[in-house]
Design a protein around this motif. Sequence first.
Motif, PDB file in Angstrom:
ATOM      1  N   TRP A   7       0.820  -1.209   0.000  1.00 15.24           N
ATOM      2  CA  TRP A   7       0.000   0.000   0.000  1.00 15.24           C
ATOM      3  C   TRP A   7       0.853   1.258   0.000  1.00 15.24           C
ATOM      4  CZ3 TRP A   7      -0.016   3.742   3.754  1.00 15.24           C
ATOM      5  CH2 TRP A   7       0.592   3.434   4.968  1.00 15.24           C
ATOM      6  N   LYS A   8       2.009   1.206   0.664  1.00 12.30           N
ATOM      7  CA  LYS A   8       2.879   2.388   0.698  1.00 12.30           C
ATOM      8  C   LYS A   8       3.439   2.698  -0.684  1.00 12.30           C
ATOM      9  CE  LYS A   8       4.487   2.200   5.469  1.00 12.30           C
ATOM     10  NZ  LYS A   8       5.643   2.024   6.349  1.00 12.30           N
ATOM     11  N   SER A   9       3.900   1.672  -1.385  1.00 18.92           N
ATOM     12  CA  SER A   9       4.461   1.919  -2.711  1.00 18.92           C
ATOM     13  C   SER A   9       3.382   2.403  -3.676  1.00 18.92           C
ATOM     14  CB  SER A   9       5.156   0.676  -3.254  1.00 18.92           C
ATOM     15  OG  SER A   9       4.265  -0.397  -3.405  1.00 18.92           O
ATOM     16  N   ALA A  10       2.173   1.858  -3.583  1.00 17.60           N
ATOM     17  CA  ALA A  10       1.080   2.292  -4.456  1.00 17.60           C
ATOM     18  C   ALA A  10       0.665   3.729  -4.156  1.00 17.60           C
ATOM     19  CB  ALA A  10      -0.108   1.356  -4.313  1.00 17.60           C
ATOM     20  N   VAL A  11       0.554   4.066  -2.881  1.00 20.92           N
ATOM     21  CA  VAL A  11       0.161   5.427  -2.502  1.00 20.92           C
ATOM     22  C   VAL A  11       1.229   6.440  -2.904  1.00 20.92           C
ATOM     23  CG1 VAL A  11      -0.274   6.953  -0.531  1.00 20.92           C
ATOM     24  CG2 VAL A  11      -1.421   4.747  -0.669  1.00 20.92           C
ATOM     25  N   MET A  12       2.474   6.111  -2.697  1.00 21.00           N
ATOM     26  CA  MET A  12       3.552   7.040  -3.069  1.00 21.00           C
ATOM     27  C   MET A  12       3.562   7.291  -4.578  1.00 21.00           C
ATOM     28  SD  MET A  12       5.208   8.287  -0.528  1.00 21.00           S
ATOM     29  CE  MET A  12       6.716   8.820  -1.282  1.00 21.00           C
ATOM     30  N   ALA A  13       3.487   6.236  -5.360  1.00 23.76           N
ATOM     31  CA  ALA A  13       3.505   6.396  -6.814  1.00 23.76           C
ATOM     32  C   ALA A  13       2.283   7.168  -7.296  1.00 23.76           C
ATOM     33  CB  ALA A  13       3.569   5.034  -7.481  1.00 23.76           C
ATOM     34  N   GLY A  14       1.117   6.830  -6.770  1.00 27.68           N
ATOM     35  CA  GLY A  14      -0.097   7.529  -7.165  1.00 27.68           C
ATOM     36  C   GLY A  14      -0.074   8.993  -6.783  1.00 27.68           C
ATOM     37  N   ALA A  15       0.400   9.277  -5.572  1.00 31.99           N
ATOM     38  CA  ALA A  15       0.463  10.665  -5.104  1.00 31.99           C
ATOM     39  C   ALA A  15       1.436  11.492  -5.930  1.00 31.99           C
ATOM     40  CB  ALA A  15       0.849  10.706  -3.630  1.00 31.99           C
ATOM     41  N   ILE A  16       2.573  10.918  -6.244  1.00 31.90           N
ATOM     42  CA  ILE A  16       3.561  11.648  -7.046  1.00 31.90           C
ATOM     43  C   ILE A  16       2.998  11.973  -8.427  1.00 31.90           C
ATOM     44  CG2 ILE A  16       5.782  11.404  -8.234  1.00 31.90           C
ATOM     45  CD1 ILE A  16       6.737   9.893  -5.662  1.00 31.90           C
ATOM     46  N   ALA A  17       2.332  11.017  -9.058  1.00 32.54           N
ATOM     47  CA  ALA A  17       1.753  11.255 -10.381  1.00 32.54           C
ATOM     48  C   ALA A  17       0.645  12.305 -10.323  1.00 32.54           C
ATOM     49  CB  ALA A  17       1.214   9.953 -10.954  1.00 32.54           C
ATOM     50  N   ALA A  18      -0.254  12.183  -9.351  1.00 33.54           N
ATOM     51  CA  ALA A  18      -1.362  13.139  -9.236  1.00 33.54           C
ATOM     52  C   ALA A  18      -0.851  14.537  -8.901  1.00 33.54           C
ATOM     53  CB  ALA A  18      -2.357  12.664  -8.181  1.00 33.54           C
ATOM     54  N   LEU A  19       0.125  14.622  -8.017  1.00 31.92           N
ATOM     55  CA  LEU A  19       0.667  15.937  -7.662  1.00 31.92           C
ATOM     56  C   LEU A  19       1.436  16.570  -8.815  1.00 31.92           C
ATOM     57  CD1 LEU A  19       1.699  15.303  -3.962  1.00 31.92           C
ATOM     58  CD2 LEU A  19      -0.180  16.713  -4.812  1.00 31.92           C
ATOM     59  N   GLY A  20       2.023  15.753  -9.665  1.00 31.85           N
ATOM     60  CA  GLY A  20       2.666  16.287 -10.870  1.00 31.85           C
ATOM     61  C   GLY A  20       1.645  16.965 -11.771  1.00 31.85           C
ATOM     62  N   ALA A  21       0.483  16.346 -11.926  1.00 28.49           N
ATOM     63  CA  ALA A  21      -0.585  16.952 -12.729  1.00 28.49           C
ATOM     64  C   ALA A  21      -1.104  18.226 -12.069  1.00 28.49           C
ATOM     65  CB  ALA A  21      -1.719  15.955 -12.937  1.00 28.49           C
ATOM     66  N   VAL A  22      -1.267  18.208 -10.754  1.00 30.42           N
ATOM     67  CA  VAL A  22      -1.724  19.400 -10.026  1.00 30.42           C
ATOM     68  C   VAL A  22      -0.717  20.536 -10.194  1.00 30.42           C
ATOM     69  CG1 VAL A  22      -2.166  20.345  -7.724  1.00 30.42           C
ATOM     70  CG2 VAL A  22      -3.134  18.141  -8.373  1.00 30.42           C
ATOM     71  N   GLN A  23       0.548  20.222 -10.133  1.00 33.60           N
ATOM     72  CA  GLN A  23       1.579  21.255 -10.308  1.00 33.60           C
ATOM     73  C   GLN A  23       1.486  21.874 -11.704  1.00 33.60           C
ATOM     74  OE1 GLN A  23       5.629  19.885 -10.306  1.00 33.60           O
ATOM     75  NE2 GLN A  23       6.423  21.932  -9.879  1.00 33.60           N
ATOM     76  N   THR A  24       1.314  21.037 -12.717  1.00 35.80           N
ATOM     77  CA  THR A  24       1.193  21.543 -14.080  1.00 35.80           C
ATOM     78  C   THR A  24      -0.034  22.447 -14.217  1.00 35.80           C
ATOM     79  OG1 THR A  24       2.268  19.562 -14.932  1.00 35.80           O
ATOM     80  CG2 THR A  24       1.016  20.861 -16.506  1.00 35.80           C
ATOM     81  N   LEU A  25      -1.136  22.053 -13.611  1.00 33.44           N
ATOM     82  CA  LEU A  25      -2.345  22.885 -13.639  1.00 33.44           C
ATOM     83  C   LEU A  25      -2.128  24.212 -12.917  1.00 33.44           C
ATOM     84  CD1 LEU A  25      -5.025  20.135 -12.965  1.00 33.44           C
ATOM     85  CD2 LEU A  25      -4.690  21.394 -15.108  1.00 33.44           C
ATOM     86  N   ALA A  26      -1.431  24.171 -11.787  1.00 34.81           N
ATOM     87  CA  ALA A  26      -1.168  25.401 -11.028  1.00 34.81           C
ATOM     88  C   ALA A  26      -0.304  26.373 -11.817  1.00 34.81           C
ATOM     89  CB  ALA A  26      -0.506  25.059  -9.695  1.00 34.81           C
ATOM     90  N   VAL A  27       0.700  25.861 -12.493  1.00 41.15           N
ATOM     91  CA  VAL A  27       1.575  26.718 -13.305  1.00 41.15           C
ATOM     92  C   VAL A  27       0.773  27.347 -14.450  1.00 41.15           C
ATOM     93  CG1 VAL A  27       3.539  26.696 -14.891  1.00 41.15           C
ATOM     94  CG2 VAL A  27       3.703  25.539 -12.689  1.00 41.15           C
ATOM     95  N   ALA A  28      -0.087  26.546 -15.092  1.00 40.23           N
ATOM     96  CA  ALA A  28      -0.908  27.069 -16.183  1.00 40.23           C
ATOM     97  C   ALA A  28      -1.870  28.142 -15.676  1.00 40.23           C
ATOM     98  CB  ALA A  28      -1.674  25.935 -16.856  1.00 40.23           C
ATOM     99  N   TYR A  29      -2.464  27.916 -14.511  1.00 36.69           N
ATOM    100  CA  TYR A  29      -3.382  28.901 -13.941  1.00 36.69           C
ATOM    101  C   TYR A  29      -2.650  30.174 -13.547  1.00 36.69           C
ATOM    102  CZ  TYR A  29      -7.012  31.015 -11.122  1.00 36.69           C
ATOM    103  OH  TYR A  29      -7.931  31.897 -10.617  1.00 36.69           O
ATOM    104  N   LYS A  30      -1.463  30.023 -12.996  1.00 30.91           N
ATOM    105  CA  LYS A  30      -0.671  31.183 -12.572  1.00 30.91           C
ATOM    106  C   LYS A  30      -0.308  32.071 -13.754  1.00 30.91           C
ATOM    107  CE  LYS A  30       3.834  31.399 -11.371  1.00 30.91           C
ATOM    108  NZ  LYS A  30       5.069  31.020 -10.729  1.00 30.91           N
ATOM    109  N   ALA A  31      -0.107  31.460 -14.908  1.00 31.80           N
ATOM    110  CA  ALA A  31       0.331  32.217 -16.081  1.00 31.80           C
ATOM    111  C   ALA A  31      -0.693  33.252 -16.535  1.00 31.80           C
ATOM    112  CB  ALA A  31       0.646  31.261 -17.226  1.00 31.80           C
TER     113      ALA A  31
END
Length: 71
Positions: free
Chosen positions: A32-56
């Motif tokens: 469960w730890k490896s699945a949660v870490m991988a999923g969180a990293i991928a989802a947060l990468g998308a959130v970061q990309t959205l935040a940068v686009a919104y900030k622009a």
Amino acid sequence: MIAIVAKRLVATFIAAGVPNVLAGAIVDVAVWKSAVMAGAIAALGAVQTLAVAYKADGELTDEDVESAFKN
């Protein structure tokens, strides 16, 4: 738009987390730890990309959303 982004974030989390179940088992990390870490990293990468686009320019377009989830 919020519901679509939320659903795609969940899908990104699952798509990244599930393959790492085996990897976690191989290296003796709790599955469960490896699945949660991988999923969180991928989802947060998308959130970061959205935040940068919104900030622009202060808005999110369909192209911004597609770009965030292209991988």
